[in-house]
Design an enzyme around this catalytic site. Structure first.
Site, PDB file in Angstrom:
ATOM      1  N   ASP A  31      22.484 -90.039  86.819  1.00 30.42           N
ATOM      2  CA  ASP A  31      23.164 -90.122  88.114  1.00 30.42           C
ATOM      3  C   ASP A  31      22.168 -89.870  89.252  1.00 30.42           C
ATOM      4  OD1 ASP A  31      25.226 -90.592  89.853  1.00 30.42           O
ATOM      5  OD2 ASP A  31      25.928 -88.518  89.859  1.00 30.42           O
ATOM      6  N   HIS A  38      33.677 -95.796  88.255  1.00 34.03           N
ATOM      7  CA  HIS A  38      33.645 -94.414  88.734  1.00 34.03           C
ATOM      8  C   HIS A  38      35.091 -93.921  88.826  1.00 34.03           C
ATOM      9  CE1 HIS A  38      31.817 -91.004  90.762  1.00 34.03           C
ATOM     10  NE2 HIS A  38      32.748 -91.061  91.691  1.00 34.03           N
TER      11      HIS A  38
END
Lengths: 426, 317
Positions: free
Chosen positions: A309, A183
Site C-alpha cells: 500500500d 477498495h
C-alpha cells in the site's frame, strides 16, 4: 551473462518447498535450481555469488503501489518508486491508476510502460481504472486496456458505491477474464472518520471509521460476485468481520481473493499515538485484536496476499492536524522487514509469508514470476532474515519519507536483488 | 399489365402482435404472399385495389422513418386510405392515456391500426380496446414481427430456404425486439440460431432458450450462413453496458476480419438504421455480402401481405 547463486537456503513459496542449494541464471531466466546446483557444477564464465547462511527466494510482487506518474512527480516517480522497491526486495510492482490523468485510457498505459522501461530498475506493471475518471459511474475499456497491458482494474483508494455499476463491471469483466480489485470503504459510513472507531479514537477526540464501513461493501461485492461469476479481489481487508465474510465466500466456492496491507499486519491503532499522521491510513489501523485476527487469516490462507500500500505523500500534506492530513504511508522498502516480524514472532512460517508476497500475487495477475522453477524469470532476492537495523527515513529511496516505521527496530532484509537476471542491489 | 396473384393467405387471426404463437404454416403463408408483392412493387404501376375503402392508421409513439414509410407505402399500394399519427402532434403529448387514445381512434372506425410504442406490451393492451385489426410495429424490447418476417423473406430468397441455416444474431440482444422476433421465427423455420454479444447485452435467462451464446464474436461466427447485426443505441455506448463505441467495435463490430471467419458465402443483415463504425464497418455494410438494402425492399412486400391478411378479411356487415 550467466550468474550462479550458491550455498543458499532455497525457499520456493509456490511449492512450499525448502532445500539447500543454488540457482543458475542465464539470459534473464532461471536455468537450473536445486540442491544439485553447487560449486563444481557451475558453467564456465559464470559470475558466482556465495549465499551461505542466507535465504534465496523469488523477488516480491506488490500489487498496490502509488508510483506518482503521471501527475504527482513531486511525491514519487517511476524511477524513485522502482529504486525503493529494489531496496525492499520488490522486483515487480503494480502501480495504481489514481494518477493525474487517471489511467483510464490505453494511451496512458502505454505511457507508463514506456516510462518504466526507460527509468525503472524493477518490473512495473500498470493497473487501470475500473470506472472512467474514478467517478464510479461508467466502466472503462477493459478489453482495450488489457490489450495495452493493464493487469487488473481498480478505482484505487475509492469504492464504487453504485451496485449496478459494480454488477455490470463484474459481468463485462468476465468476458475478458479481467480481474476486478476493489477498495472497501463506504464513504457515507466513514463520514468524518479519520481513524479506527473505538475507545482510542474517542479519547483522542477523533471521529472513527467503523468496521461496517468496510464489511458492508465487501458483503455487497461478494453477493454480486455470487450472482455474476466475476473474478474479484478485495484489495485490503482490515477487520475480523471481513475475514469471516471471505472465509464463507471461499467455502462457497466463489472466485474471490483478498489482500492485506503490511501496515495492518505490523501496526495497530495505538501506533497513532500522539496524532502521528504517518499512521493515518485507509483502511485505518485497527485494534490489536483485529491485527491478530489478520495474522491468523494470513497463516490459514483466508488472506491471499500482502501489499505494501505504498502511498508517498509530501511533507505538506502530512504536516497537518491529524484529521486534515492525507492518508497513506510509503511501504515498498519496509514491507519485507515488517513482514519478517511475523516470522520472528513465530506467527507465520517463512515460506507462507513469502508466498503471500510473491507466488500468490503472481498467480492473481497471471505472471510467471514468483517461483523458483526452471524457465521462470530470474527475479530473485537473497534475504538475510536476521540482519538487525534501525530504520532511518532519511535513507529511504522513495521521494517521500512518510514511513510509519521511522526509527523502528527491524530484523531482516533483502541483501541482494536480481531483476531479469541483472543484479540491482548487492 | 397483369401479374400473378398468390394463393389465399392461411392467416385467420385478428391481430399480428408478435411472432410468438404463430405456426409454421401461418408464417410461410405470409411469406408466400409477400413474394408476389415483391414482383408487384417492381412494376411501374404498383397499385392494387385489395384494400380499397379500408382505413389504416399508423400510430407511432416512437420515432421511426423506415418502418412508418414502409407501412404507409404498403397500405397505399393496396389501395387503403392511410393516416399517419405520430406522437409529436397527437393528444398523447397533452396527457391522454394509451387506452383513451385507442378508444378515440376506434370511434373513427379504422380497419387496421399499425402501432409502435416504447413500452413492451403496449400494443397488446391497445389491441384489447379496439374493434379493428392491430399490427405491432415494435413494442419496447418485446417484438417486431414484420421485421422478422421481412428478414425471413430476404434469407429465403437468397438462400433458397431457412431450414438448417446457421444464423448468428449479434450485438445488443438485451434491448432488441428484432432479435426476439427473429429468434422465434427463424427457430420455428428450422434455422440454427446463435447469439453473440457482450454478457452485459445478453438478456438474463436466455441460456435457458437452448441456443448457443458466444461472447467471443469470432468463435460465434464460425460456420455462420447469415450474420444478423443489431443496432446499438447511443445511450448504451458510454459506460453503463459497454465502455465505449471504440471498444464495442473492436470486439463486436462486424469488419472484414471477423466476417472472414463465417462461411465464404455468408450474408450480412442489419435492420437499420446503422451505426457505421460501431456495430458494422462501412465496407461490410456496403459490400457484396450485404443484404441490407434488399431487407428494406422486402419490408414493403411483407407489410402488404400482413395488411391484406388482416384488413382484407374484414367484410361489410
Amino acid at each position: 551473462m550467466t550468474l550462479a547463486l550458491l550455498n543458499a537456503r532455497l525457499i520456493d513459496p509456490a511449492s512450499g518447498s525448502e532445500s539447500h542449494g543454488g540457482v543458475i541464471i542465464r539470459d534473464g531466466l532461471i536455468d537450473a535450481v536445486g540442491s544439485s546446483v553447487r560449486q563444481g557444477q557451475v558453467p564456465e564464465g559464470a559470475e558466482v555469488h556465495d549465499c551461505a547462511g542466507l535465504v534465496l527466494a523469488p523477488g516480491l510482487i506488490d500489487l498496490c503501489a502509488f508510483a506518482g506518474e503521471p501527475g504527482a512527480e513531486h511525491r514519487e516517480t517511476l524511477r524513485t518508486a522502482s529504486e525503493a522497491a529494489a531496496a525492499g526486495g520488490v522486483t515487480t510492482l503494480v502501480c495504481r491508476p489514481d494518477t493525474s490523468p487517471v489511467v483510464d485510457d490505453p494511451a496512458i498505459i502505454d505511457f507508463i510502460k514506456r516510462r518504466a522501461r526507460d527509468k525503472a530498475v524493477v518490473n512495473v506493471l500498470p493497473s487501470a481504472a475500473l470506472s472512467k475518471g474514478l467517478h464510479g459511474a461508467e466502466m472503462t475499456e477493459f478489453g482495450l486496456l488489457m490489450e495495452a497491458g493493464a493487469v487488473f482494474f481498480t478505482d484505487g483508494p475509492r469504492s464504487v458505491m453504485n451496485a449496478q455499476v459494480m454488477r455490470r463491471a463484474l459481468i463485462y469483466a468476465r468476458d475478458f477474464g479481467a480481474l476486478i480489485v476493489h477498495h472497501l470503504e463506504d464513504p457515507t459510513l466513514r463520514g468524518e472518520g479519520v481513524m479506527n472507531e473505538g475507545e482510542f479514537a474517542s479519547r483522542l477526540g477523533l471521529h472513527g471509521i467503523p468496521h461496517v464501513a468496510e464489511t458492508i461493501v465487501l458483503e455487497r461485492d461478494l453477493a454480486l460476485v455470487a450472482a455474476t461469476g466475476g473474478r474479484y479481489h478485495a484489495s485490503m481487508i482490515s477487520c475480523s468481520g471481513s475475514i469471516e465474510l471471505m472465509r464463507r465466500a471461499k467455502a462457497a466456492g466463489l472466485n474471490v481473493t483478498c489482500g492485506v496491507s503490511i501496515n495492518n499486519l505490523a501496526l495497530n491503532e495505538n501506533d497513532v499515538g500522539a496524532y502521528r499522521t504517518f499512521c493515518k491510513l485507509s483502511p485505518p489501523l485497527r485494534h490489536e485484536n483485529e491485527r491478530l485476527a489478520l495474522v491468523d487469516a494470513l497463516a490459514d490462507g483466508t488472506i491471499d496476499i500482502i501489499v505494501s500500500d505504498h502511498d508517498p505523500q509530501d511533507v505538506e500534506t502530512k504536516r497537518q492536524p491529524f484529521g486534515e492530513a492525507a492518508n497513506g504511508a510509503v511501504g515498498l522498502e519496509t514491507m519485507l522487514s515488517a513482514a519478517l516480524r511475523l516470522h520472528h514472532s513465530g506467527d507465520i512460517a517463512l515460506p507462507r509469508l513469502l508466498a503471500a508476497m510473491s507466488s500468490a500475487p503472481a498467480d492473481l495477475i497471471g505472471s510467471k514470476a514468483g517461483r523458483l522453477s526452471v524457465g521462470a524469470p530470474a527475479d530473485l532476492i537473497v534475504i538475510d532474515p536476521d540482519a538487525p537495523y534501525v530504520l532511518d527515513k532519511a535513507k529511504l529511496k522513495s521521494r517521500s519519507k512518510n514511513s510509519p516505521f521511522d526509527e523502528a527496530r527491524m530484523e531482516g532484509k533483502a541483501v541482494k536483488v536480481i531483476v531479469g537476471g541483472r543484479v540491482v542491489v548487492g | 399489365m397483369t401479374y400473378p396473384g398468390h394463393p389465399p393467405v392461411a392467416f385467420a387471426r385478428r391481430h399480428l402482435l408478435g411472432i410468438q404463437g404463430l405456426n409454421r404454416l401461418e408464417i410461410t403463408s405470409l411469406l408466400d404472399a409477400a413474394e408476389s408483392y415483391v414482383e408487384l412493387s417492381r412494376q411501374v404501376d404498383k397499385k392494387r385495389s385489395t384494400l380499397r375503402g379500408r382505413t389504416q392508421i399508423n400510430l407511432f409513439f416512437e420515432a421511426s422513418t423506415r418502418t412508418q414509410a414502409s407501412f404507409e407505402l404498403a397500405g397505399k399500394r393496396l389501395g387503403a386510405d392511410v393516416m399517419n399519427m405520430s406522437v409529436g402532434n397527437s393528444s398523447v403529448k397533452k396527457g391522454e392515456t394509451l387506452i383513451d387514445t385507442a378508444a378515440t381512434l376506434n370511434a373513427m372506425h379504422p380497419d387496421v391500426i399499425v402501432v409502435r410504442h416504447h413500452a413492451a406490451g403496449a400494443v397488446e393492451l391497445l389491441s384489447r380496446k379496439v374493434d379493428c385489426a392491430v399490427v405491432n410495429a415494435g413494442d419496447g424490447a418485446h417484438e417486431h414481427p414484420t421485421q422478422a418476417l421481412l428478414d425471413a423473406l430476404t434469407i429465403r430468397r437468397n438462400k433458397g430456404g431457412i431450414e438448417g441455416l446457421v444464423v448468428a444474431i449479434c450485438g445488443d440482444i438485451l434491448h432488441s425486439r428484432v432479435a426476439r422476433s427473429n429468434i422465434i421465427l427463424l427457430s420455428a423455420l428450422g434455422a440454427h440460431v446463435r447469439l453473440i454479444g457482450p454478457s452485459t447485452l445478453i438478456p438474463p435467462g436466455f441460456e435457458g432458450l437452448g441456443l448457443p451464446i458466444f461472447t467471443d464474436m469470432k468463435k460465434g461466427l464460425e460456420g455462420a450462413d447469415i450474420i444478423m447485426m443489431l443496432r446499438l443505441q447511443r445511450e448504451r455506448m458510454s459506460g453503463s453496458f459497454i465502455p465505449s463505441a471504440k471498444e464495442y467495435f473492436r470486439y463486436f463490430g462486424l469488419d472484414q476480419d471477423k466476417l472472414a471467419v463465417a462461411k465464404p458465402d455468408a450474408l450480412v443483415m442489419h435492420p437499420g438504421p446503422m451505426n457505421r463504425g460501431v456495430e458494422i464497418a462501412t465496407d461490410v455494410a456496403d459490400g457484396a455480402q450485404s443484404l441490407i438494402k434488399e431487407q428494406v425492399e422486402m419490408g414493403v412486400a411483407v407489410r402488404m401481405a400482413v395488411l391484406e391478411a388482416l384488413a382484407g378479411q374484414r367484410l361489410n356487415a
